[in-house]
Every structure is written in structure tokens, then in C-alpha cells.
Motif scaffolding. Sequence first.
Motif, PDB file in Angstrom:
ATOM      1  N   LEU A  21       0.830  -1.209   0.000  1.00 32.56           N
ATOM      2  CA  LEU A  21       0.000   0.000   0.000  1.00 32.56           C
ATOM      3  C   LEU A  21       0.863   1.258   0.000  1.00 32.56           C
ATOM      4  CD1 LEU A  21      -2.802  -1.043   2.508  1.00 32.56           C
ATOM      5  CD2 LEU A  21      -3.008  -0.814   0.021  1.00 32.56           C
ATOM      6  N   ASP A  22       1.978   1.206   0.692  1.00 41.96           N
ATOM      7  CA  ASP A  22       2.862   2.370   0.775  1.00 41.96           C
ATOM      8  C   ASP A  22       3.646   2.607  -0.516  1.00 41.96           C
ATOM      9  OD1 ASP A  22       2.051   2.699   3.381  1.00 41.96           O
ATOM     10  OD2 ASP A  22       3.930   1.995   4.274  1.00 41.96           O
ATOM     11  N   LEU A  25       1.474   0.670  -5.151  1.00 41.54           N
ATOM     12  CA  LEU A  25       0.268   1.107  -5.839  1.00 41.54           C
ATOM     13  C   LEU A  25       0.328   2.612  -6.063  1.00 41.54           C
ATOM     14  CD1 LEU A  25      -2.587  -0.844  -3.981  1.00 41.54           C
ATOM     15  CD2 LEU A  25      -1.640  -1.339  -6.233  1.00 41.54           C
ATOM     16  N   LYS A  27      -1.622   6.286  -6.715  1.00 46.67           N
ATOM     17  CA  LYS A  27      -2.857   6.915  -6.243  1.00 46.67           C
ATOM     18  C   LYS A  27      -3.980   6.639  -7.245  1.00 46.67           C
ATOM     19  CE  LYS A  27      -4.841  11.139  -4.539  1.00 46.67           C
ATOM     20  NZ  LYS A  27      -4.688  12.533  -4.202  1.00 46.67           N
ATOM     21  N   SER A  53      -4.054   3.495   6.929  1.00 46.00           N
ATOM     22  CA  SER A  53      -3.154   3.972   5.878  1.00 46.00           C
ATOM     23  C   SER A  53      -3.795   5.049   5.013  1.00 46.00           C
ATOM     24  CB  SER A  53      -2.669   2.803   5.013  1.00 46.00           C
ATOM     25  OG  SER A  53      -3.738   2.267   4.256  1.00 46.00           O
ATOM     26  N   ASN A  55      -6.427   4.652   2.966  1.00 45.26           N
ATOM     27  CA  ASN A  55      -6.933   4.113   1.712  1.00 45.26           C
ATOM     28  C   ASN A  55      -8.350   3.599   1.896  1.00 45.26           C
ATOM     29  OD1 ASN A  55      -4.446   4.400   0.052  1.00 45.26           O
ATOM     30  ND2 ASN A  55      -3.627   3.154   1.702  1.00 45.26           N
ATOM     31  N   ARG A  73      -8.519   0.587  -2.799  1.00 46.22           N
ATOM     32  CA  ARG A  73      -8.141   1.682  -3.691  1.00 46.22           C
ATOM     33  C   ARG A  73      -7.158   2.586  -2.954  1.00 46.22           C
ATOM     34  NH1 ARG A  73     -12.915   3.992  -5.422  1.00 46.22           N
ATOM     35  NH2 ARG A  73     -12.949   5.219  -3.536  1.00 46.22           N
ATOM     36  N   LYS A  74      -6.044   2.822  -3.591  1.00 41.32           N
ATOM     37  CA  LYS A  74      -5.008   3.711  -3.035  1.00 41.32           C
ATOM     38  C   LYS A  74      -5.523   5.149  -3.113  1.00 41.32           C
ATOM     39  CE  LYS A  74      -0.620   4.957  -2.142  1.00 41.32           C
ATOM     40  NZ  LYS A  74       0.384   4.395  -1.324  1.00 41.32           N
TER      41      LYS A  74
END
Length: 81
Positions: A21-22, A25, A27, A53, A55, A73-74
Motif C-alpha cells: 500500500l505504501d 500502488l 494513487k 493507511s 486508503n 483503492r489507493k
Amino acid sequence: MKRFDLRHLKNDFCPRLKAILDNELEKGEVGIFLFEVLDFDNVQKSADLVKQSGNTLLNSLRFNEVDWTIMVRKETTKVAE
């Protein structure tokens, strides 16, 4: 949209989920994560990690007898600590 299979990590998939996630991916991009549910607390842990996070958890469902799938979804470009 990218798919990530985290089943091989068993109960220790959260650090890898956070790293993806960081860092992996973009945005607005959606990630599909598959992990093994040895303990149903892991379902809540994954949802909490996504929320913390910054998201969006789009979907969370049981894939089969032992596997769980979440779609995320980021939303953020940088993770809020």
C-alpha cells in the motif's frame, strides 16, 4: 489494477500488505489482495490497516474455505503515520 497473493505469508501478511500500500500502488489504483485466514482476526486487522493507511477498502469477501480477498483503492500518496 494489480493482484497480490499473500497466502504464502500465513498469519504474518500485514507487514507486506502495508509495504504494498505504501510503495507499490499508484494513487487511484486498485489492489486485490489474497490472504489465508487461519484466524478471523486477520480479516479485521487487514481492514484496520487499510483504514489507518488512509486508503479505501472496496470489498472484503471469503474466496474459498481458507482464503480471503480484499480490494483496496489507493487514496494517499504518502502514508499517515
